[in-house]
Enzyme design. Structure first.
Site, PDB file in Angstrom:
ATOM      1  N   SER A   1      15.083  45.170 -47.722  1.00 18.88           N
ATOM      2  CA  SER A   1      14.424  45.848 -46.604  1.00 18.88           C
ATOM      3  C   SER A   1      12.938  45.525 -46.495  1.00 18.88           C
ATOM      4  CB  SER A   1      14.606  47.360 -46.713  1.00 18.88           C
ATOM      5  OG  SER A   1      13.855  47.887 -47.791  1.00 18.88           O
TER       6      SER A   1
ATOM      7  N   LYS B   1       8.541  51.362 -48.601  1.00 23.44           N
ATOM      8  CA  LYS B   1       8.278  50.976 -47.211  1.00 23.44           C
ATOM      9  C   LYS B   1       6.778  50.795 -47.023  1.00 23.44           C
ATOM     10  CE  LYS B   1      12.656  51.699 -46.348  1.00 23.44           C
ATOM     11  NZ  LYS B   1      13.582  50.548 -46.192  1.00 23.44           N
TER      12      LYS B   1
END
Length: 228
Positions: free
Chosen positions: A37, A91
């Site tokens: 990701s 993230k």
């Protein structure tokens, strides 16, 4: 009696383990990267160093704030506990409290303006062993903090997100692999207390994904690499 004697004989080692556990839960930590990701910034098999004191001093093993130490910045790569199920995620912060954030055709919109993308190029990207798709990589300028992002046009995913205003005390997070990331588009904005710390360097790295299946090969060029 045997248990008590054993504790007495090994109390030094037990105190070391306790101190080590408290250090890792309150001061610094390291986290392996299990998914793609954050490609191309972080790869599966990277182990990143996390500064748990970058933003807050917390009571060990809890999200209880003892003392604020710094402010999260736009562009920081952070580890967090998902507000949906508590899963550990990593993230990038793209929206601060009060920012207006939206996405149009994979272009990040910040406070009504599209971000600039440069140095774009295509390459093959292995999604899973044996499945290679075309990826478009570029440098995204996030308010003076450029970093690499990746898009996968062949995948069916969410490429538009209606503009929202990030609430006070919360942050909007995205993965750098924009078409293959479960982030604030799906889990919502993240409260500050869910931020664990800032990831700042890759400690070690090894390639465990190959086109022919499982393998393990050190990537020495990524060891001690600063995260941008």
């Amino acid at each position: 009696m045997d248990i008590r004697r054993s504790i007495r004989n090994h109390r030094g080692f037990l105190l070391f383990l306790l101190s080590f556990a408290l250090f890792r839960t309150a001061v610094a930590d390291w986290n392996p990267i299990p998914s793609g990701s954050m490609r191309p910034t972080l790869l599966e098999g990277d182990v990143v160093l996390v500064n748990r004191l970058a933003y807050d001093l917390k009571l060990p093993l809890t999200d209880i704030l003892l003392l604020p130490l710094g402010e999260p910045r736009r562009g920081d790569v952070v580890t967090l506990s998902s507000p949906v199920d508590g899963t550990r995620l990593i993230k990038r912060i793209v929206g601060l409290p009060g920012d207006r954030v939206g996405i149009r055709g994979d272009v990040l919109m910040l406070n009504g303006r599209p971000l600039a993308y440069g140095d774009g190029h295509t390459r093959g990207e292995t999604v899973t062993p044996g499945w290679i798709v075309e990826a478009w990589r570029a440098t995204e300028d996030l308010g003076g903090r450029p970093h690499a992002v990746q898009f996968l046009p062949a995948l069916r995913t969410r490429r538009d997100f209606a503009e929202i205003t990030v609430p006070a005390g919360r942050y909007f997070l995205l993965g750098d692999n924009r078409d293959n990331s479960e982030d604030s588009r799906f889990i919502g904005t993240v409260p500050r207390e869910r931020l664990i710390g800032r990831a700042h360097h890759v400690l070690v790295s090894a390639d465990w994904l190959g086109e022919d299946g499982w393998r393990l090969a050190p990537r020495f060029g990524r060891w001690a690499m600063a995260i941008r």
